[in-house]
Enzyme design. Structure first.
Site, PDB file in Angstrom:
ATOM      1  N   ARG A 134      16.987  -3.635  21.979  1.00 36.63           N
ATOM      2  CA  ARG A 134      18.162  -4.333  21.458  1.00 36.63           C
ATOM      3  C   ARG A 134      18.066  -4.369  19.945  1.00 36.63           C
ATOM      4  NH1 ARG A 134      15.470  -8.749  19.779  1.00 36.63           N
ATOM      5  NH2 ARG A 134      13.823  -9.579  21.114  1.00 36.63           N
TER       6      ARG A 134
ATOM      7  N   LYS B  16       5.884  -4.272  30.345  1.00 42.04           N
ATOM      8  CA  LYS B  16       4.870  -3.767  29.425  1.00 42.04           C
ATOM      9  C   LYS B  16       3.978  -2.722  30.099  1.00 42.04           C
ATOM     10  CE  LYS B  16       4.646  -7.776  26.346  1.00 42.04           C
ATOM     11  NZ  LYS B  16       5.820  -8.496  26.853  1.00 42.04           N
TER      12      LYS B  16
ATOM     13  N   HIS C 139       3.679 -17.418  18.280  1.00 40.18           N
ATOM     14  CA  HIS C 139       3.884 -15.993  18.573  1.00 40.18           C
ATOM     15  C   HIS C 139       5.317 -15.540  18.290  1.00 40.18           C
ATOM     16  CE1 HIS C 139      -0.102 -15.701  20.371  1.00 40.18           C
ATOM     17  NE2 HIS C 139       0.169 -16.770  21.104  1.00 40.18           N
TER      18      HIS C 139
ATOM     19  N   GLU D  90      -5.869  -7.097  28.160  1.00 39.51           N
ATOM     20  CA  GLU D  90      -6.108  -6.241  26.994  1.00 39.51           C
ATOM     21  C   GLU D  90      -7.245  -6.825  26.164  1.00 39.51           C
ATOM     22  OE1 GLU D  90      -1.753  -4.333  25.817  1.00 39.51           O
ATOM     23  OE2 GLU D  90      -2.558  -6.018  24.675  1.00 39.51           O
TER      24      GLU D  90
END
Length: 502
Positions: free
Chosen positions: A294, A118, A237, A202
C-alpha cells in the site's frame, strides 16, 4: 487505457484529503465516506460527494466493505483508493472490488495475500537470494520444538506473528527460561489481533536501523525503486520520524538494496506503489523484513526528493499507463524529513491525549509541507489513530532540512492536547540524530527522562506562578508586594500572559 472518472477514497482524515487533491488535479471526481464521528471532517467537505457509512466505530463504518461497495454502485464509482490502514491490505476486499467491476488502486489480491504473510513472503523471495535474518521458514506451534530451534539459532531471538504488523504478536526472548511464556503470549496476541496465531522465530538483531525502499510497478512489467527512507525513530515498534535519503547509505549500498526491493516486487508480480522494508545492522548488512502492499504514511518524503506525486502515479498505473521513466531517469534531490504529529503525550509514555484543538495554526514557508485533516476547534476522535498531521520539511541537504523542521515545529501552534511536537524538537537537536549515529533504540537510549520536554519556566512565568500560589493560599497582599519588587510586574505583562491568568 481505462480512464477513471469517479474515485471513492475508502479512508478518512489526511490521507483521504491527500488522495482527493491529486485526483482533482487529474480531473477525477471524488467520493468521500465518513462515519458519524467524522460528519464535519475536512475530507467530507472537500469531496464532490460524501456518504455516511455508519456509526463511529471503524468496524461499523470504515471497515464495512459491503456498505462501501453499495455506495460505489449507487454513485457510479469506477475506482477505489484504500489509502493506508483500514481495508488497504485486505486481499478479500481487493477481490470484492475487482469482482464488482471497480478498479482497485493497488496491487492484486494475490500479491496482497502473499506479502501479508511474512512466512509466505520469505518463501516467495527466496529464489532471488535476498538476504534474510536467520530463522525458521515455517510456522511453529510446538513449544518444545520451537525451544530447540531457538537454542540452535542462539539467544536473543524474536518471536513474530506471521500475519502481524505494528509490533503486535512480537516478543523478544533473551534466554531459554523465558521462551515458553513469551511464545504463549505471542501466539495469544497474534490470534487476538489478526485471527491467526501462527508465529515464527528469527535471530534478534539488537540495534538495527529500519530502512525501507519505495517501489512502483506498472501493468506492463516495469518495476523501479524510488530510493530509501530511514524510519528508525520509533515508539512501540511504530514510526514517529522518517527521512529520505538515509544519512548512512552509500551509493553502492543504496543500489544493492534497491535491486533487492525490485526483486521482491517481481516475486509477487507487484503492481502499484509498495514498500519493501529492511533491517540494517551495525556492520551495514541488510536483511529483508517484509513488504507493505500500500501507500505508506511516510510517502511525502519520497515525493520531496524525487519530485513525483505517488498518488498520481498510482492512479496512472491503475488506468494501465506504463511508467514514464526508467530506473536510470530517477535521481535524489535534496533531503526531506517527516514528523508524525500525534495527539500523544511523549512525557507520559506516548499515551494518546484526546481532546479539542483549542488552537491549531500550521507552520508555513519555503520547504514546509503539512498533510493534515483537522482545523481549529475540531475534536480528535477516540475511535481512530491519534495522528493529527504529518509535518514535512525539505532542504538542499540534511542540515537544512533539520533546521527547517525545528523552525516549523516552533511555528506549529497546537493547544488543548499534548502532541509529539516537543519530542520532534528533542530529536532534531540531539547529537545522535544530527550525526546520523542512531538506530531503533533511540528512544530507549536517549529519552529516559521525558521531563526534558517541559522547559524550565522563565523568570516571568515563575513570578506568575508565585502570585497564583499566594492568591490561592490567602496571601494576596504579601504576594502582590513581592511581585511589585520584580523587574516584570503584573502591570507590564503582555496581554497574552495576562490572559493565561484568567
Amino acid at each position: 487505457m481505462k480512464k477513471i472518472e469517479k474515485l471513492l477514497v475508502a479512508n478518512r482524515g489526511e490521507i483521504a484529503l491527500r488522495v482527493m487533491r491529486s485526483a482533482r488535479e487529474m480531473g477525477i471526481k471524488t467520493v468521500a465516506i465518513y462515519s458519524e464521528a467524522d460528519r464535519q471532517a475536512l475530507h467530507v467537505r472537500f469531496a464532490d460527494e460524501a456518504v455516511c457509512v455508519g456509526p463511529p466505530a471503524s468496524s461499523a463504518s470504515y471497515l464495512r466493505a459491503d456498505v462501501i461497495l453499495d455506495v460505489c454502485k449507487r454513485l457510479g464509482v469506477d475506482a477505489i483508493h484504500p489509502g493506508y490502514g483500514f481495508l488497504s491490505e485486505n486481499a478479500t476486499f481487493a477481490q470484492q472490488v475487482q469482482e464488482a467491476g471497480i478498479t482497485f488502486i493497488g496491487p492484486s489480491p494475490e500479491a496482497i495475500e502473499l506479502m501479508g504473510s511474512k512466512l509466505a513472503a520469505k518463501a516467495a523471495v527466496a529464489k532471488y537470494n535476498i538476504p534474510m535474518v536467520p530463522g525458521t521458514e515455517y510456522a511453529i506451534t510446538d513449544i518444545e520444538e520451537a525451544k530447540v530451534i531457538a537454542t540452535n539459532i542462539g539467544f536473543p531471538i524474536l518471536i513474530k506473528a506471521s500475519a502481524g504488523g505494528g509490533g503486535k504478536g512480537m516478543r523478544v526472548v533473551e534466554q531459554v527460561s523465558d521462551f515458553e511464556q513469551q511464545m504463549q503470549l505471542a501466539v495469544s496476541e497474534a490470534t487476538s489481533a489478526f485471527g491467526n496465531g501462527a508465529v515464527f522465530i528469527e535471530k534478534y538483531i539488537g540495534s538495527p536501523r529500519h530502512i525501507e525502499i519505495q517501489v512502483l510497478g506498472d501493468t506492463h512489467g516495469n518495476i523501479v525503486h524510488l530510493f530509501e527512507r530511514e524510519c528508525s525513530i520509533q515508539r512501540r515498534h511504530q514510526k514517529v520520524i522518517e527521512e529520505a535519503p538515509s544519512a548512512v547509505l552509500t551509493p553502492e549500498l543504496r543500489a544493492a538494496m534497491g535491486r533487492c526491493a525490485v526483486d521482491v516486487a517481481k516475486a509477487c508480480d507487484y503492481v502499484g506503489a509498495g514498500t519493501v522494508e529492511f533491517l540494517l545492522d551495525e556492520n551495514m548488512n541488510f536483511f529483508f523484513l517484509e513488504m507493505n502492499t500500500r501507500l505508506q504514511v511516510e510517502h511525502p518524503v519520497t515525493e520531496q526528493i524525487t519530485g513525483l506525486d505517488l498518488v498520481k502515479e498510482q492512479i496512472r498505473i491503475a488506468q494501465g499507463t506504463p511508467l514514464p521513466f526508467s530506473q536510470e531517469d530517477l535521481t535524489i534531490t535534496g533531503h526531506a524529513l517527516e514528523l508524525r504529529v500525534y495527539a500523544e503525550d511523549p512525557a507520559n509514555n506516548f499515551l494518546p491525549d484526546i481532546g479539542t484543538l483549542t488552537t491549531y495554526k500550521r507552520p508555513q514557508g519555503l520547504g514546509v509541507r503539512v498533510d493534515d485533516g483537522f482545523e481549529e476547534g475540531m475534536e480528535i476522535p477516540i475511535y481512530y489513530d491519534p495522528m493529527i498531521a504529518k509535518l514535512v520539511t525539505f532542504g538542499k541537504d540534511r542540515q537544512e532540512a533539520i533546521e527547517k523542521m525545528i523552525r516549523a515545529i516552533d511555528e506549529y501552534q497546537i493547544t488543548g492536547i499534548e502532541t509529539t511536537l516537543p519530542f520532534g524538537r528533542f530529536v532534531m537537536e540531539h547529537e545522535a540524530f544530527r550525526s546520523g549515529n542512531f538506530d531503533t533504540k533511540f528512544i530507549e537510549r536517549y529519552f529516559q527522562d521525558p521531563s526534558v520536554l517541559k522547559p524550565a519556566p522563565s523568570q516571568e512565568e515563575a513570578e506568575i506562578a508565585a502570585v497564583l500560589a499566594a492568591l490561592f493560599s490567602g496571601q494576596t497582599k504579601k504576594a502582590s508586594t513581592s511581585a511589585a519588587t520584580t523587574n516584570a510586574p503584573f502591570g507590564t505583562m503582555s496581554e497574552w500572559r495576562k490572559n493565561r491568568l484568567k
